[in-house]
Design an enzyme around this catalytic site. Structure first.
Site, short mmCIF file in Angstrom:
data_model
loop_
_atom_site.label_atom_id
_atom_site.label_comp_id
_atom_site.label_asym_id
_atom_site.label_seq_id
_atom_site.Cartn_x
_atom_site.Cartn_y
_atom_site.Cartn_z
N ASN A 7 0.87 -1.17 0.00
CA ASN A 7 0.00 0.00 0.00
C ASN A 7 0.91 1.23 0.00
O ASN A 7 1.46 1.61 1.03
CB ASN A 7 -0.89 -0.04 1.25
CG ASN A 7 -1.85 1.13 1.31
OD1 ASN A 7 -1.80 2.04 0.48
ND2 ASN A 7 -2.72 1.10 2.31
N ARG A 91 -2.58 -1.96 -3.47
CA ARG A 91 -3.81 -1.20 -3.26
C ARG A 91 -3.75 0.05 -4.15
O ARG A 91 -2.76 0.79 -4.12
CB ARG A 91 -3.89 -0.76 -1.81
CG ARG A 91 -5.09 0.13 -1.59
CD ARG A 91 -5.02 0.84 -0.27
NE ARG A 91 -6.19 1.67 -0.12
CZ ARG A 91 -6.20 2.80 0.56
NH1 ARG A 91 -5.11 3.23 1.16
NH2 ARG A 91 -7.30 3.50 0.66
N HIS A 180 -12.87 3.02 0.07
CA HIS A 180 -12.90 1.98 1.11
C HIS A 180 -13.64 0.72 0.65
O HIS A 180 -14.17 -0.03 1.46
CB HIS A 180 -13.58 2.47 2.40
CG HIS A 180 -12.90 3.62 3.07
ND1 HIS A 180 -13.60 4.69 3.59
CD2 HIS A 180 -11.59 3.87 3.32
CE1 HIS A 180 -12.76 5.55 4.12
NE2 HIS A 180 -11.54 5.08 3.97
N ARG A 241 -11.11 16.14 7.01
CA ARG A 241 -11.91 16.49 5.83
C ARG A 241 -13.28 17.00 6.25
O ARG A 241 -13.87 16.49 7.21
CB ARG A 241 -12.10 15.28 4.92
CG ARG A 241 -10.82 14.79 4.28
CD ARG A 241 -11.13 13.76 3.18
NE ARG A 241 -9.91 13.08 2.79
CZ ARG A 241 -9.74 11.75 2.88
NH1 ARG A 241 -10.71 10.97 3.30
NH2 ARG A 241 -8.60 11.22 2.52
N GLU A 385 -8.38 -4.99 5.08
CA GLU A 385 -8.26 -4.65 3.66
C GLU A 385 -7.11 -5.40 2.99
O GLU A 385 -7.19 -5.79 1.84
CB GLU A 385 -8.08 -3.13 3.51
CG GLU A 385 -9.35 -2.39 3.91
CD GLU A 385 -9.15 -0.90 4.14
OE1 GLU A 385 -8.61 -0.53 5.21
OE2 GLU A 385 -9.50 -0.11 3.26
#
Ligand code: ADP
Length: 398
Positions: A7, A91, A180, A241, A385
């Site tokens: 990743n 990823r 996600h 965010r 993940e």
């Protein structure tokens, strides 16, 4: 078969080496501060001692070389030779409309990921650096790309289109993509397993709440709507965010504060959310602490954050005309008892009934936190993940 999951971020690279015979993790680790003066490699082999190395790592190719050294190191290594790695899974955040599922890396696939830089300028270029670096270090080993957006490609048009001139879609592919995806996919499947019910029959709302946060409506095993948009900025309030806001605020603020496009992007992505409202931190643990000490700004940040999670759950229950299970996952979702309590205690209109004692339990295992009488099952399911990436890579290279 052994699979290395990578990743890559702009200045970091996380990795995990899986033995797919039993899906066990042989080692995992992280390279931080790539491109800065003192980069740090932290290597954590299973059943062996951890290793930390500080050195100058200027780009991702060197980072992966260091990782491969660590994996084959006499003392801290877990394999004898790089040849034991059968495939690499990467990823990638944005697969646009081109990638509806994971794919083997080919020249064509790389070209397509590059074309998508436009849609994901912050996220896809580092993924590409990771892919190139792996190819340089392991030229004969097959590579697979797994996309955060792919799971959401099943959304119907009414959910993914924005009500703006259509030409923006046909010219630039402006639409909702979500993110996600590997996590929402994984926890919805795990929820069906936990409940011992067919996934096809279930309406599940999955809440992935970490630094970044998104909620997905999963009906019959497929994503039918999700809160993140063309980019990960839309939807829930997050650590830094803003999530949803009136789009007219953007030109208004740009005009008043004389901000450039980059500055306003940075404001909304890096200087908003929990951090902006609390003035304390983007980390939910510190917000909770602040709140307990009576800090009004932390309390407001927490209330805004949880209120929005609750509103999204309500709207997705409406989108699916019902909900059988609500799932909490990721850093905040798995660990924050108070967040779950605050979100769930006012969902009684849906028939949600939370068991306070079960909600307070800490464990790394999938668990139920609703009462037996609750009309909706509420579960906490640790996400994984990396395992989804390893499984997809395994499937595609076999
Ligand atoms: P990401 O993968 O998006 O970086 P994670 O899913 O790892 O994020 O979640 C990280 C966040 O989880 C941290 O910023 C922190 O706010 C939150 N977190 C971790 N542990 C706890 C806890 N015990 N209580 C509340 N929040 C927590």
């Amino acid at each position: 078969m052994k699979i290395l999951v990578i990743n890559a971020g702009s200045s970091s690279l996380k990795y995990q080496l899986y033995n797919m015979t039993d899906e066990s993790v042989l080692a995992k680790g992280l390279v931080e501060r790539i491109g800065m003066d003192s980069s740090i490699l932290t290597h954590k082999p299973t059943n062996k001692s951890e290793m930390t190395e500080v050195s100058e790592i200027l780009e991702h190719t060197t980072a992966i070389r260091k990782v491969l050294h660590a994996l084959t190191d006499k003392e801290h290594g877990v394999i004898d030779s790089i040849d034991e790695i059968d495939a690499v899974g990467h990823r990638v955040v944005h697969g646009g409309e081109s990638f509806k599922e994971s794919a083997v890396v080919t020249e064509e696939a790389k070209k397509e990921i590059r074309r998508l830089f436009d849609l994901a300028p912050l996220h896809n270029p580092p993924s590409m650096m990771g892919i190139k670096a792996a190819e340089v270090n392991m030229p004969s080993i097959p590579q697979v790309v797994v996309f955060d957006t792919a799971f959401h490609q099943t959304m119907p048009e009414k959910a993914y289109m924005y009500a703006i001139p259509r030409v923006l879609y046909s010219k630039y592919k402006v639409r909702r993509y979500g993110a996600h995806g590997t996590s929402h996919d994984y926890v919805s499947k795990e929820a069906a397993k936990f409940l011992d019910r067919p996934l096809e029959d279930l309406k599940i709302i999955t809440c992935h709440i970490g630094n970044g946060a998104s909620i997905t409506a999963v009906q019959g095993g497929v994503s039918v709507d999700t809160s993140m948009g063309m980019t990960p900025l839309e939807g829930l309030m997050m650590g830094t965010r803003s999530g949803d806001l009136d789009p007219a605020i953007v030109p208004f603020v740009m005009n008043k504060e004389e901000l450039t496009v980059n500055e306003v992007n940075s404001m909304l992505n890096k200087h908003s959310g929990l951090l902006a409202i609390s003035g304390v931190s983007s980390d939910m643990r510190e917000i909770t602490e602040g709140m307990e000490k009576g800090d009004a700004n932390s309390k407001l940040a927490f209330d805004m954050y949880t209120y929005r999670v609750r509103k999204y759950i309500g709207s997705y229950a409406a989108a699916m005309n019902g909900v059988d299970a609500i799932v909490f996952t990721a850093g905040v979702g798995e660990n924050s008892t108070v967040l779950r309590e605050q979100v769930l205690k006012e969902l009684t209109f849906l028939g949600v009934e939370i068991d306070e004692a079960l909600n307070a339990i800490r464990s790394g295992e999938p668990r139920r936190i609703s009462t037996e009488q609750s009309k909706v099952e509420v579960l906490v399911i640790p996400t994984n993940e990396e395992l989804v990436i390893a499984r997809d890579t395994f499937r595609l290279v076999q």
